[in-house]
Design an enzyme around this catalytic site. Structure first.
Site, mmCIF file in Angstrom:
data_model
loop_
_atom_site.group_PDB
_atom_site.id
_atom_site.type_symbol
_atom_site.label_atom_id
_atom_site.label_comp_id
_atom_site.label_asym_id
_atom_site.label_seq_id
_atom_site.Cartn_x
_atom_site.Cartn_y
_atom_site.Cartn_z
ATOM 1 N N GLY A 155 -89.820 4.473 15.395
ATOM 2 C CA GLY A 155 -89.971 3.389 14.412
ATOM 3 C C GLY A 155 -89.978 2.062 15.156
ATOM 4 N N ARG A 156 -89.580 1.013 14.434
ATOM 5 C CA ARG A 156 -89.616 -0.331 15.040
ATOM 6 C C ARG A 156 -88.783 -0.394 16.310
ATOM 7 N NH1 ARG A 156 -89.161 -2.233 9.169
ATOM 8 N NH2 ARG A 156 -87.191 -1.158 9.380
ATOM 9 N N ILE A 157 -87.540 0.089 16.248
ATOM 10 C CA ILE A 157 -86.649 -0.040 17.420
ATOM 11 C C ILE A 157 -87.075 0.940 18.511
ATOM 12 C CG2 ILE A 157 -84.258 0.119 18.220
ATOM 13 C CD1 ILE A 157 -83.418 -0.776 15.345
ATOM 14 N N THR A 232 -77.719 4.301 19.825
ATOM 15 C CA THR A 232 -77.479 3.000 19.178
ATOM 16 C C THR A 232 -77.866 3.081 17.697
ATOM 17 O OG1 THR A 232 -79.689 2.310 19.881
ATOM 18 C CG2 THR A 232 -77.840 1.544 21.239
ATOM 19 N N SER A 233 -78.012 4.308 17.173
ATOM 20 C CA SER A 233 -78.486 4.430 15.788
ATOM 21 C C SER A 233 -77.291 4.495 14.821
ATOM 22 C CB SER A 233 -79.412 5.637 15.644
ATOM 23 O OG SER A 233 -78.729 6.854 15.911
ATOM 24 N N ARG A 234 -76.820 5.690 14.525
ATOM 25 C CA ARG A 234 -75.617 5.864 13.718
ATOM 26 C C ARG A 234 -74.820 7.012 14.324
ATOM 27 N NH1 ARG A 234 -76.258 1.527 12.028
ATOM 28 N NH2 ARG A 234 -76.479 0.807 9.885
ATOM 29 N N GLU A 263 -66.100 5.259 12.835
ATOM 30 C CA GLU A 263 -65.788 3.938 13.398
ATOM 31 C C GLU A 263 -64.657 3.289 12.597
ATOM 32 O OE1 GLU A 263 -69.484 1.781 13.489
ATOM 33 O OE2 GLU A 263 -70.436 3.310 14.715
ATOM 34 N N HIS A 281 -70.183 -0.817 18.431
ATOM 35 C CA HIS A 281 -71.265 -1.052 17.456
ATOM 36 C C HIS A 281 -71.767 -2.505 17.534
ATOM 37 C CE1 HIS A 281 -73.008 0.539 13.428
ATOM 38 N NE2 HIS A 281 -73.852 -0.329 13.993
ATOM 39 N N ALA A 283 -74.986 -3.316 19.080
ATOM 40 C CA ALA A 283 -76.371 -3.348 19.579
ATOM 41 C C ALA A 283 -77.163 -4.545 19.043
ATOM 42 C CB ALA A 283 -77.087 -2.043 19.259
HETATM 43 C C1 GLV Z 1 -76.510 -2.113 12.417
HETATM 44 O O1 GLV Z 1 -76.050 -1.082 12.783
HETATM 45 C C2 GLV Z 1 -77.590 -2.213 11.493
HETATM 46 O O2 GLV Z 1 -77.952 -1.214 10.848
HETATM 47 O O3 GLV Z 1 -78.111 -3.314 11.348
#
Ligand code: GLV
Length: 316
Positions: A155-157, A232-234, A263, A281, A283
């Site tokens: 996707g975008r990231i 870096t997602s969930r 978390e 968390h 990023a």
């Molecule tokens: C951070 O984790 C977001 O979803 O923006």
């Protein structure tokens, strides 16, 4: 009369904007977060909520949010909200996409590079006064350039992460629910090929029932013993206990983790390992981006309150 609840501290400029545009702003100006009960009490008489990923909007909670027209999440992810249930109840849900794409991709690379080149171990080594001499194999790590990066979720990231890989002359593989047209040289492969062939595996999928524990023991066992996992997602996309075991028993070499299943708790086994870089968390946490996310959330809430279509409506 328009009225909004802001459940947690956000950037002051965004509060100023809300105060200029909305009749009543109830601002919970702490980082503690409010539980479901307080959320319901404070939501009474409001039409909008500016929420964060720690606020949980289940169908049962949504049922009790009489009068709420919009939930504006200060995050791109919205797995804390049951969006179909919100839509069914006529509540709009918005998020903060795009503004954090590059910042988050930068941080996935930060973790990847810190893990590959053992930066955190190096810092601890110098800081604790252990550094006495130069040695040919002192803290030797992995090369990044000319190696293979595997991306889950283009996707975008994911695309922004792939774009950065070009500067390192890397081969880029990706897996997603379908092949995605891209000019990044990223090659669509099945999950197994990605896991077997990648030197670095970076996860960029949203959390859903389909992606929960996407990376668990079977997947980790397919990865190279020299491989590095970045998330870096969930948190729940990765089985944290399985990763801790994989790192301890060296099924994989290293991990860089920014997100966790519960978390702010982190699996205790991860805290005991040296071959992992852990972050809280953060990023998307650059000054500019967190400000933009806050502003965007305020703008979304204001649009919803004024009966306009919010710019970042989540559609499912
Ligand atoms: C951070 O984790 C977001 O979803 O923006």
């Amino acid at each position: 009369m328009t009225s909004v609840l802001v459940t947690k501290r956000i950037w002051p400029d965004a509060i100023d904007l809300l105060r200029r545009s909305v009749d009543e702003v109830e601002y919970v100006e702490t980082d503690d977060g409010i539980g479901a009960e307080e959320l319901l009490t404070r939501s009474r008489g409001k039409q909008a909520i500016v929420s964060q990923l720690t606020d949980k909007f289940t169908a049962a909670v949504l049922d009790q949010l009489a009068g709420i027209r919009i939930i504006s999440n200060v995050a791109v992810g919205f797995d804390n909200i049951d969006v179909p249930a919100a839509v069914a109840r006529g509540i709009l849900v918005t998020n903060t996409p795009d503004v954090l794409t590059d910042t988050t991709a930068d941080f996935a690379w930060t973790l990847l590079m810190a893990a590959a080149r053992r930066v955190v171990e190096g810092h601890a080594y110098v800081h604790s006064g252990q550094w006495r001499k130069w040695a040919v194999d002192l803290l030797v790590g992995q090369d990044i350039h000319h190696r293979t990066l595997g991306i889950f979720g283009l996707g975008r990231i994911g695309q922004a992460v792939a774009r950065r890989a070009r500067g390192f002359s890397m081969r880029v593989l990706y897996h997603d629910v379908q092949e995605i047209d891209n000019d990044l040289g990223a090659e669509f492969v099945d999950k197994e090929t990605l896991l077997r062939e990648s030197d670095f595996v970076s996860v960029h999928v949203p959390l859903s029932d389909a992606t929960r524990k996407l990376i668990g023991e079977p997947e980790l066992r397919l990865m190279k013993p020299t491989a590095i996992l970045v998330n870096t997602s969930r948190g729940p996309v990765v089985d944290e206990a399985a990763v801790a075991r994989a790192l301890r028993e060296r099924w994989i070499a290293y991990a860089g983790l920014d997100v966790f299943e519960r978390e702010p708790q982190v699996h205790p086994d991860l805290l005991a390992l040296e071959n992992v870089v852990l972050a809280p968390h953060i990023a998307s946490a650059s000054i500019e981006t967190r400000r933009k996310m806050s502003m965007m959330a305020a703008e979304n809430a204001i649009a919803g309150l004024q009966g306009r279509r919010p710019p970042n409506l989540v559609q499912v």
